[in-house]
Design an enzyme around this catalytic site. Sequence first.
Site, PDB file in Angstrom:
ATOM      1  N   ASP A  25       9.607  79.817 -63.508  1.00 13.53           N
ATOM      2  CA  ASP A  25       8.396  80.106 -62.744  1.00 13.53           C
ATOM      3  C   ASP A  25       8.440  79.151 -61.554  1.00 13.53           C
ATOM      4  O   ASP A  25       8.171  77.963 -61.690  1.00 13.53           O
ATOM      5  CB  ASP A  25       7.186  79.829 -63.660  1.00 13.53           C
ATOM      6  CG  ASP A  25       5.865  79.813 -62.900  1.00 13.53           C
ATOM      7  OD1 ASP A  25       5.847  80.171 -61.718  1.00 13.53           O
ATOM      8  OD2 ASP A  25       4.849  79.430 -63.530  1.00 13.53           O
ATOM      9  N   LYS A  70       6.534  77.541 -51.070  1.00 10.97           N
ATOM     10  CA  LYS A  70       6.502  78.949 -51.479  1.00 10.97           C
ATOM     11  C   LYS A  70       5.676  79.796 -50.511  1.00 10.97           C
ATOM     12  O   LYS A  70       5.939  80.983 -50.331  1.00 10.97           O
ATOM     13  CB  LYS A  70       5.916  79.033 -52.882  1.00 10.97           C
ATOM     14  CG  LYS A  70       5.952  80.413 -53.495  1.00 10.97           C
ATOM     15  CD  LYS A  70       5.535  80.328 -54.938  1.00 10.97           C
ATOM     16  CE  LYS A  70       5.472  81.673 -55.608  1.00 10.97           C
ATOM     17  NZ  LYS A  70       5.106  81.534 -57.018  1.00 10.97           N
ATOM     18  N   GLU A  98       5.137  87.703 -61.642  1.00 11.46           N
ATOM     19  CA  GLU A  98       4.512  86.677 -62.495  1.00 11.46           C
ATOM     20  C   GLU A  98       3.557  87.260 -63.541  1.00 11.46           C
ATOM     21  O   GLU A  98       3.657  86.927 -64.717  1.00 11.46           O
ATOM     22  CB  GLU A  98       3.806  85.635 -61.619  1.00 11.46           C
ATOM     23  CG  GLU A  98       4.822  84.727 -60.929  1.00 11.46           C
ATOM     24  CD  GLU A  98       4.279  84.027 -59.702  1.00 11.46           C
ATOM     25  OE1 GLU A  98       3.058  84.096 -59.450  1.00 11.46           O
ATOM     26  OE2 GLU A  98       5.086  83.408 -58.988  1.00 11.46           O
ATOM     27  N   ASP A 112      -4.478  85.947 -62.553  1.00 11.38           N
ATOM     28  CA  ASP A 112      -3.603  84.795 -62.321  1.00 11.38           C
ATOM     29  C   ASP A 112      -3.999  84.087 -61.033  1.00 11.38           C
ATOM     30  O   ASP A 112      -3.691  84.555 -59.935  1.00 11.38           O
ATOM     31  CB  ASP A 112      -2.147  85.298 -62.263  1.00 11.38           C
ATOM     32  CG  ASP A 112      -1.154  84.170 -62.027  1.00 11.38           C
ATOM     33  OD1 ASP A 112      -1.580  83.021 -61.821  1.00 11.38           O
ATOM     34  OD2 ASP A 112       0.055  84.446 -62.043  1.00 11.38           O
TER      35      ASP A 112
END
Length: 620
Positions: free
Chosen positions: A9, A71, A148, A176
């Site tokens: 992850d 990211k 994810e 999430d």
Amino acid sequence: MAGKIVGIDLGTTNSVVSIVEGGEPIVIPSSEGDYLFPSVVGFSKTGERLIGSVAKRQAVSNPDRTVLSIKRYMGTDHKVQIDDKQYTPQEISAMILQKIKADAEAYLGFPVEQAVITVPAYFSDSERQATKDAGTIAGLEVVRIINEPTASCMAYDKNREGEKSSDDVETVLIWDLGGGTFDVSIVEVGGGLVEVKATAGNSRLGGDDWDQRIMDWLIEEFKGKYNIDLRSDRLAMQRLKEASENAKIQLSTETKVRVNLPFIAADATGPKHLDMELTRVKFQELTADLIKKCEEPALRAIEDSGLNIHQINKVLLVGGSTRMPAVQDKVRSLFNKEPSREIDPDKVVAMGAAIQGAILVGEVKDMVLLDVTSLSLGIETVGGVFTKLIERNSHIPCSKTRIFTTAADGQTVVEVHCLQGERELAAHNKSLGRFELRNIPPAPRGVPQIEVTFDLDANGIVNVSAKDMATGNKQKITIQSPTNLSREEIDSMVKDAAIYAEEDGRRREESTIRNKANIEIDTAEHTMRDLGERMTPEHRSALRDATDRLRTSMQAFDLPKISADTKTLQDLLFSISTDAYYALETGRVGADQAKAQAAEAPAEEEPDDADLFGWFNKEE
Ligand code: AMP
């Protein structure tokens, strides 16, 4: 033990790595013994690379040479400039992956060569490609990119094995909310099948935004009180950022918190300390609109799945930010049910990725994943219109073909402009790339038949081809947007990274030790300056001796001695600062006296920015 695939992850704030052992996913700790790898890269002034928690620890004292949240820039042409070298987001991410790979290998005792890496579901083609490239640069074969929330659901499904009959089908909404992103997926699980029905998200909504609200509030309050704007002071901003995140995290369990940043600024009247109380009520008021923003993607995902809100059996909370009570309240009020957090929200994504890895090597057999693409794909047609070939939420892998024709008489060339997005006009969507199909035999408009095919692989990466039906002439591209890297660029980065991997391995321990030592020396110097005459001559000379000793062992490259001397200096500093604060707080020196001392100090000795770095930092 080769042939195992790890699940990674690769998060905005933290990354996690997992592997399936004995049929169950386990989380692999970092070499520092923590299961979270901060996604932070630091460059020390001596050219060393610091990755993970070491980098995070020195971020406050080295903000200009620390890269956070890379990211957010994946798939863009953003570059990080350090000295005379520029780094792409892929290279920075690769450094994080390299550390994960090395630490995992050390822990597992066998080489880690293949990985499943997760990305947010709404990540576009170029963002996915960039993530894959980062893996390649780090020396990992990225066998699959998965979303994810889908990964979370796989871990969830695995976890409920035994609890329920495997034929029980449940519709789960995965909520999430991480550090930088918000992702929602609707997934049906049961009977060994994990089928994603729909996905939606907001790529610019995450825990960082909550931190920012606290930070803005602190800055404004401080300005109101002292008329000093902390925004112009980078070091102060870095300390504020850290303190804001800590305050936010504490407010998940406490109803109020104290934010205390001594020596955050100074003016003619002396040093200024920030000391404020923030209640959970106030915090929730400052961030109410952010909570509201979560609603839209959640409702869109439900609508896209063709279900209604009452058909959702379970809401699974994933991501660190779902620990905020306000988020849980929102979920309760929207769905009228208690959210579920049966798997640690920090670990669940990596565990799901590891399960996918185990499915790919045949270690886990009774599960199948059916994922979807979160963005529609198509081409630009006459009038700048976006014509979709693959609709969003189509299962992947998939392939769609459609026949197009020419717009003008005698047209011999067509340009295939590939796009990804949901908007009507091509210009409003993300361009993935373009290519031309030439030598079409001249004919009246509308006669030629050009077959366009989009192939979307299981990673969500696209191949497009166009074929003239009359001649059989064909052109195809693997989408590489201009921001992506060419094969050659990747190859050269792979070589660079490999060189560094070796060096990094050797220097890792040394750099950690030296970095700690440097921080202590810096802190000692600041302490001596900040405390001025409030420090006793004995303490001052003890500090000088301890710093000199440490410097000497650093010059001698004597690692065990550096560690020991650092510890001595740290202990000494701790006791001196405790004494000084105690004196200040109990008024033994007294605020007036401190002010008078500051006023007496010659003007040229006014502290510069670096002096404001508080040795009070509890982290160190
Ligand atoms: P993730 O990307 O899932 O690792 O989530 C990271 C985000 O979760 C960061 O913004 C953290 O500040 C936030 N976070 C972690 N723990 C908590 C907590 N207990 N309360 C509120 N936010 C948290």
